[in-house]
Design a protein around this motif. Structure first.
Motif, PDB file in Angstrom:
ATOM      1  N   SER A  28       0.848  -1.194   0.000  1.00 47.94           N
ATOM      2  CA  SER A  28       0.000   0.000   0.000  1.00 47.94           C
ATOM      3  C   SER A  28       0.882   1.241   0.000  1.00 47.94           C
ATOM      4  O   SER A  28       1.827   1.335   0.789  1.00 47.94           O
ATOM      5  N   LEU A  29       0.579   2.184  -0.899  1.00 45.20           N
ATOM      6  CA  LEU A  29       1.301   3.447  -1.004  1.00 45.20           C
ATOM      7  C   LEU A  29       0.306   4.544  -1.356  1.00 45.20           C
ATOM      8  O   LEU A  29      -0.714   4.284  -2.001  1.00 45.20           O
ATOM      9  N   ALA A  30       0.629   5.767  -0.978  1.00 44.33           N
ATOM     10  CA  ALA A  30      -0.154   6.927  -1.388  1.00 44.33           C
ATOM     11  C   ALA A  30       0.811   7.966  -1.918  1.00 44.33           C
ATOM     12  O   ALA A  30       1.634   8.505  -1.169  1.00 44.33           O
ATOM     13  N   VAL A 208      16.522  13.681  -4.414  1.00 51.01           N
ATOM     14  CA  VAL A 208      15.408  14.299  -5.135  1.00 51.01           C
ATOM     15  C   VAL A 208      14.010  13.988  -4.603  1.00 51.01           C
ATOM     16  O   VAL A 208      13.058  14.666  -4.984  1.00 51.01           O
ATOM     17  N   CYS A 209      13.845  12.992  -3.752  1.00 51.04           N
ATOM     18  CA  CYS A 209      12.492  12.538  -3.415  1.00 51.04           C
ATOM     19  C   CYS A 209      11.874  13.336  -2.266  1.00 51.04           C
ATOM     20  O   CYS A 209      12.549  13.700  -1.307  1.00 51.04           O
ATOM     21  N   ASP A 210      10.564  13.553  -2.361  1.00 54.29           N
ATOM     22  CA  ASP A 210       9.793  14.139  -1.274  1.00 54.29           C
ATOM     23  C   ASP A 210       9.429  13.059  -0.261  1.00 54.29           C
ATOM     24  O   ASP A 210       9.509  13.278   0.950  1.00 54.29           O
ATOM     25  N   ASP A 211       8.987  11.923  -0.780  1.00 53.17           N
ATOM     26  CA  ASP A 211       8.547  10.808   0.058  1.00 53.17           C
ATOM     27  C   ASP A 211       9.220   9.535  -0.435  1.00 53.17           C
ATOM     28  O   ASP A 211       9.635   9.447  -1.602  1.00 53.17           O
ATOM     29  N   GLU A 222       8.712   0.263   5.468  1.00 52.21           N
ATOM     30  CA  GLU A 222       8.605   1.585   6.070  1.00 52.21           C
ATOM     31  C   GLU A 222       8.335   2.598   4.966  1.00 52.21           C
ATOM     32  O   GLU A 222       8.764   2.403   3.823  1.00 52.21           O
ATOM     33  N   SER A 223       7.634   3.664   5.292  1.00 52.63           N
ATOM     34  CA  SER A 223       7.399   4.725   4.304  1.00 52.63           C
ATOM     35  C   SER A 223       7.140   6.025   5.031  1.00 52.63           C
ATOM     36  O   SER A 223       6.797   6.049   6.211  1.00 52.63           O
ATOM     37  N   GLY A 224       7.323   7.135   4.298  1.00 55.86           N
ATOM     38  CA  GLY A 224       7.044   8.431   4.894  1.00 55.86           C
ATOM     39  C   GLY A 224       7.769   9.545   4.181  1.00 55.86           C
ATOM     40  O   GLY A 224       8.475   9.336   3.191  1.00 55.86           O
ATOM     41  N   ASN A 225       7.603  10.754   4.702  1.00 56.92           N
ATOM     42  CA  ASN A 225       8.311  11.921   4.188  1.00 56.92           C
ATOM     43  C   ASN A 225       9.804  11.784   4.484  1.00 56.92           C
ATOM     44  O   ASN A 225      10.189  11.376   5.578  1.00 56.92           O
TER      45      ASN A 225
END
Length: 337
Positions: A28-30, A208-211, A222-225
């Motif tokens: 799952s990702l947003a 370069v990535c925001d998230d 794991e995921s996040g800003n």
């Protein structure tokens, strides 16, 4: 916005057991519209399979990929083709017999875009990737990094809202990799594209990535800003993204205590530690770690050797001003080297 909801995908195997190979497990990702989102993970983690599912080139066994709420699993025929037109997939296989400009123009020719409009769009994209002067050259005359920038321009030709890049910097040198990443960042900033890239290199996400999401064995660990993860205790992504720390124990035992501190931003990196040392009359010596950048933001992870009666107060003051004290070792004078 791209939403990946509990997506799983398996493939048949030729092994004697007959058990399928599980590539994705309830992923799952947003991905927010207009962001540059990185999926990081080792080889075999499922990154390319995830990219193909988002690109509507593979159908998940279970789960849903949505674009702005649209359930893509229900699409077929014309509706599926229309959805795919909103996706630009970076394919590094250029047409060797066509010039740089010809490669970028190819999707527009297939769509029947007229000559003046086509030439204008190609010119805009060649400027975006910094290869205007190479327009009449063939792919064989370019470096590998330049060819990849051409592939990015071609993927952007039809004006997609989403750009997908699977390991865009793999196998190229640092200068070429930096130019490719700058191109992706410009696509997001100047064209408003939502960019999803996959990479085994956490340094790419840092630049370069925001998230970012960490994928391993087909699952999101794991995921996040990106900046928000830096202060998260026990974060695997933060550990990958930040400078490594190696300090001999004998060096640490020269101080009353040692702490690992993460500082974010120009003011924190440049002034926070000297101000704390003077304010509390303590010694804060850098004995490990280093500096890096997250996009345009300077970030430091230092191991500090600390001496002074008000050491705890100094560290608390630093933390109150946004520093992350991520690990503390006490009583080092009593630990055998």
């Amino acid at each position: 916005m791209i939403t990946v909801e509990n997506v799983s995908k398996s493939f048949p195997t030729n092994s004697s057991t007959g058990a399928p190979v599980v590539a994705l497990r309830d992923v799952s990702l947003a991905v927010e519209a207009g962001s540059l989102y990185g999926v990081v993970g080792p080889a075999g983690a499922g990154k390319s399979t995830l990219a193909r599912c988002v690109a509507l080139q593979e159908r998940p066994d279970r789960g849903v990929v949505r674009f702005d709420g649209l359930n893509t699993s229900t699409l077929d025929g014309r509706k599926l083709r229309d959805a795919r037109r909103q996706l630009g997939v970076v394919d590094t296989r250029l047409q060797s017999e066509r010039t740089v400009a010809g490669n970028v123009a190819a999707p527009l020719e297939r769509l029947g875009v007229d000559g003046p409009q086509r030439r204008g769009r190609v010119g805009t994209l060649l400027d975006l990737i910094g290869l205007t002067r190479r327009a009449s050259q063939l792919p064989a005359d370019l470096t590998e990094g330049q060819r990849r920038r051409v592939a990015v321009a071609r993927a952007l030709a039809a004006g997609p809202s989403v750009l997908l890049a699977d390991d865009p910097t793999g196998g190229i040198d640092a200068d070429d990799a930096g130019a490719v990443l700058a191109t992706l960042d410009r696509a997001r900033a100047e064209l408003g594209a939502t960019v999803l890239l996959t990479t085994p290199d956490a340094g790419v996400a840092r630049r370069v990535c925001d998230d970012v999401a960490l994928l391993d064995r087909g699952a999101v660990v794991e995921s996040g800003n990106v900046l928000g993860l830096l202060g998260k205790h026990g974060s695997k992504l933060a550990n990958e993204l930040l400078p490594s720390i190696e300090t001999p124990r004998a060096q640490m035992t020269q101080y009353d205590l040692a702490v690992d501190v993460v500082l974010v931003g120009f003011a924190a990196v440049g002034a926070l530690l000297p101000e704390a040392a003077g304010r509390f009359d303590v010694e804060l010596a850098t004995i490990g770690g280093g500096l890096t950048r997250f996009g345009d933001t300077p970030v430091a992870r230092f191991r500090l050797g600390v001496r002074g009666q008000r050491a705890d107060a100094a560290l608390a003051w630093i933390a109150e001003r946004g520093a992350h004290v991520t690990h503390t070792l006490y009583g080092l004078r009593n630990v055998a080297a």
